[in-house]
Every structure is written in structure tokens, then in C-alpha cells.
Design a protein around this motif. Structure first.
Motif, mmCIF file in Angstrom:
data_model
loop_
_atom_site.group_PDB
_atom_site.id
_atom_site.type_symbol
_atom_site.label_atom_id
_atom_site.label_comp_id
_atom_site.label_asym_id
_atom_site.label_seq_id
_atom_site.Cartn_x
_atom_site.Cartn_y
_atom_site.Cartn_z
ATOM 1 N N MET A 1 0.923 -1.166 0.025
ATOM 2 C CA MET A 1 0.047 0.020 0.164
ATOM 3 C C MET A 1 1.081 1.298 -0.007
ATOM 4 O O MET A 1 2.064 1.240 0.314
ATOM 5 N N ALA A 2 0.396 2.327 -0.313
ATOM 6 C CA ALA A 2 0.959 3.310 -0.358
ATOM 7 C C ALA A 2 1.570 4.252 0.881
ATOM 8 O O ALA A 2 1.286 3.586 2.040
ATOM 9 N N ASP A 3 2.767 4.635 1.042
ATOM 10 C CA ASP A 3 3.565 5.123 2.047
ATOM 11 C C ASP A 3 2.835 6.387 2.476
ATOM 12 O O ASP A 3 2.592 7.414 1.745
ATOM 13 N N THR A 4 2.108 6.359 3.789
ATOM 14 C CA THR A 4 1.442 7.357 4.449
ATOM 15 C C THR A 4 2.122 8.823 4.683
ATOM 16 O O THR A 4 1.671 9.541 5.348
ATOM 17 N N SER A 5 3.456 8.726 4.685
ATOM 18 C CA SER A 5 4.298 9.810 4.991
ATOM 19 C C SER A 5 4.322 10.726 3.844
ATOM 20 O O SER A 5 4.954 11.932 4.177
ATOM 21 N N GLN A 6 4.092 10.247 2.809
ATOM 22 C CA GLN A 6 3.937 10.923 1.363
ATOM 23 C C GLN A 6 2.699 12.110 1.520
ATOM 24 O O GLN A 6 1.851 11.711 2.208
ATOM 25 N N LYS A 7 2.819 13.104 0.791
ATOM 26 C CA LYS A 7 1.926 14.099 0.806
ATOM 27 C C LYS A 7 0.538 13.724 0.039
ATOM 28 O O LYS A 7 0.471 13.052 -0.899
ATOM 29 N N MET A 8 -0.604 13.965 0.822
ATOM 30 C CA MET A 8 -1.756 13.412 0.339
ATOM 31 C C MET A 8 -2.351 14.322 -0.646
ATOM 32 O O MET A 8 -2.247 15.488 -0.489
ATOM 33 N N VAL A 9 -2.710 13.686 -1.866
ATOM 34 C CA VAL A 9 -3.112 14.672 -2.907
ATOM 35 C C VAL A 9 -4.885 14.508 -2.762
ATOM 36 O O VAL A 9 -5.401 13.206 -2.999
ATOM 37 N N LYS A 10 -5.452 15.613 -2.501
ATOM 38 C CA LYS A 10 -6.868 15.542 -2.532
ATOM 39 C C LYS A 10 -7.568 16.287 -3.958
ATOM 40 O O LYS A 10 -8.767 15.694 -3.990
ATOM 41 N N ARG A 47 -9.317 1.001 -9.474
ATOM 42 C CA ARG A 47 -9.254 -0.237 -10.109
ATOM 43 C C ARG A 47 -7.398 -0.627 -10.410
ATOM 44 O O ARG A 47 -7.248 -1.498 -10.100
ATOM 45 N N HIS A 48 -6.612 0.916 -10.458
ATOM 46 C CA HIS A 48 -5.385 0.601 -10.736
ATOM 47 C C HIS A 48 -4.751 0.215 -9.139
ATOM 48 O O HIS A 48 -3.940 -0.671 -9.083
ATOM 49 N N MET A 49 -5.085 0.639 -8.143
ATOM 50 C CA MET A 49 -4.757 0.413 -6.991
ATOM 51 C C MET A 49 -4.981 -1.196 -6.774
ATOM 52 O O MET A 49 -4.189 -1.846 -6.200
ATOM 53 N N GLU A 50 -6.297 -1.697 -6.816
ATOM 54 C CA GLU A 50 -6.632 -2.935 -6.754
ATOM 55 C C GLU A 50 -5.661 -3.964 -7.518
ATOM 56 O O GLU A 50 -5.411 -4.922 -7.172
ATOM 57 N N ARG A 51 -5.323 -3.689 -8.836
ATOM 58 C CA ARG A 51 -4.617 -4.407 -9.706
ATOM 59 C C ARG A 51 -3.149 -4.314 -9.031
ATOM 60 O O ARG A 51 -2.671 -5.438 -9.231
ATOM 61 N N THR A 52 -2.694 -3.187 -8.799
ATOM 62 C CA THR A 52 -1.178 -3.351 -8.045
ATOM 63 C C THR A 52 -1.246 -4.041 -6.897
ATOM 64 O O THR A 52 -0.155 -4.981 -6.733
ATOM 65 N N LEU A 53 -2.184 -4.127 -5.934
ATOM 66 C CA LEU A 53 -2.346 -5.135 -5.053
ATOM 67 C C LEU A 53 -2.223 -6.273 -5.301
ATOM 68 O O LEU A 53 -1.574 -7.286 -4.556
ATOM 69 N N GLU A 54 -3.181 -6.685 -6.223
ATOM 70 C CA GLU A 54 -3.186 -8.111 -6.615
ATOM 71 C C GLU A 54 -2.085 -8.548 -7.121
ATOM 72 O O GLU A 54 -1.531 -9.817 -6.972
ATOM 73 N N HIS A 55 -1.186 -7.755 -7.871
ATOM 74 C CA HIS A 55 0.020 -8.000 -8.362
ATOM 75 C C HIS A 55 1.063 -8.319 -7.246
ATOM 76 O O HIS A 55 1.946 -9.298 -7.492
ATOM 77 N N ASP A 59 2.913 -11.885 -6.472
ATOM 78 C CA ASP A 59 4.407 -11.779 -6.600
ATOM 79 C C ASP A 59 5.006 -12.496 -5.256
ATOM 80 O O ASP A 59 5.910 -13.420 -5.168
ATOM 81 N N ILE A 60 4.288 -12.135 -4.058
ATOM 82 C CA ILE A 60 4.578 -12.656 -2.780
ATOM 83 C C ILE A 60 4.261 -14.185 -2.918
ATOM 84 O O ILE A 60 5.321 -14.833 -2.318
ATOM 85 N N ARG A 61 3.170 -14.482 -3.163
ATOM 86 C CA ARG A 61 2.815 -15.982 -3.302
ATOM 87 C C ARG A 61 3.760 -16.859 -4.188
ATOM 88 O O ARG A 61 4.423 -17.597 -3.526
ATOM 89 N N ALA A 62 4.141 -16.228 -5.206
ATOM 90 C CA ALA A 62 5.011 -17.026 -6.101
ATOM 91 C C ALA A 62 6.470 -17.099 -5.354
ATOM 92 O O ALA A 62 7.245 -18.176 -5.558
ATOM 93 N N MET A 63 6.951 -16.031 -4.755
ATOM 94 C CA MET A 63 8.240 -16.092 -4.121
ATOM 95 C C MET A 63 8.343 -17.267 -2.838
ATOM 96 O O MET A 63 8.884 -17.914 -2.457
#
Length: 90
Positions: A1-10, A47-55, A59-63
């Protein structure tokens, strides 16, 4: 998931080239799938966020599978334990 220390874009303001602007116009408005361009963009980001998390999960399962397949899970010998203790002290 995204780093929460980064600036939030609203709020995002962007200029689209004509072909993209036409496409967004077709996708939004009365009788369209999305009521507003903002709703359309929010759905794209989700949708992009969901795809990224799914990938990432795949990757973790494959490792993990690779680790299980490649590692020798036989019992440790006294030498293995001594080597591990030595490495832990160093």
C-alpha cells in the motif's frame, strides 16, 4: 500500500489532449456509466490500486512457493545449529 508519510493529494487538475477529453466526455454525463469526470477518474484510480495490490500479492505467493520448492527442510544437524549460533553472535 502507499507510504502514508507522503503528501496526500486531494485535488487534481489536469489538461487532457483532445482524444482523451472526448473519451472522458463519452464515459461521463447523463445516460453514461459515470455521472462526472471525477467519478470516472476515482474509479480508474481504485481499479489501478486493486490491480497493483493483486500483482503484489501474486508476487509474494510466487516467492513463497519458490522458497518452499528450493529449500531443503531436512532436520538441522549439530553443525547447522553451531553455524547458526556463530552467525547470530557475529
Amino acid at each position: 500500500m502507499a507510504d502514508t508519510s507522503q503528501k496526500m493529494v486531494k485535488r487534481l487538475n489536469t489538461t487532457l489532449p483532445d482524444p482523451l477529453a472526448l473519451y472522458v466526455g463519452e464515459m461521463t454525463g447523463k445516460g453514461s456509466l459515470y455521472e462526472t469526470p471525477s467519478e470516472f477518474i476515482r474509479d480508474l484510480v481504485r481499479r489501478h490500486m486493486e490491480r497493483t495490490l493483486e500483482h503484489e500479492s501474486k508476487d509474494i505467493r510466487a516467492m513463497l512457493v519458490q522458497s518452499v520448492q528450493e529449500n531443503d527442510y531436512s532436520d538441522w544437524t549439530d553443525t547447522d545449529l553451531a553455524d547458526a549460533r556463530k552467525a547470530a553472535v557475529e
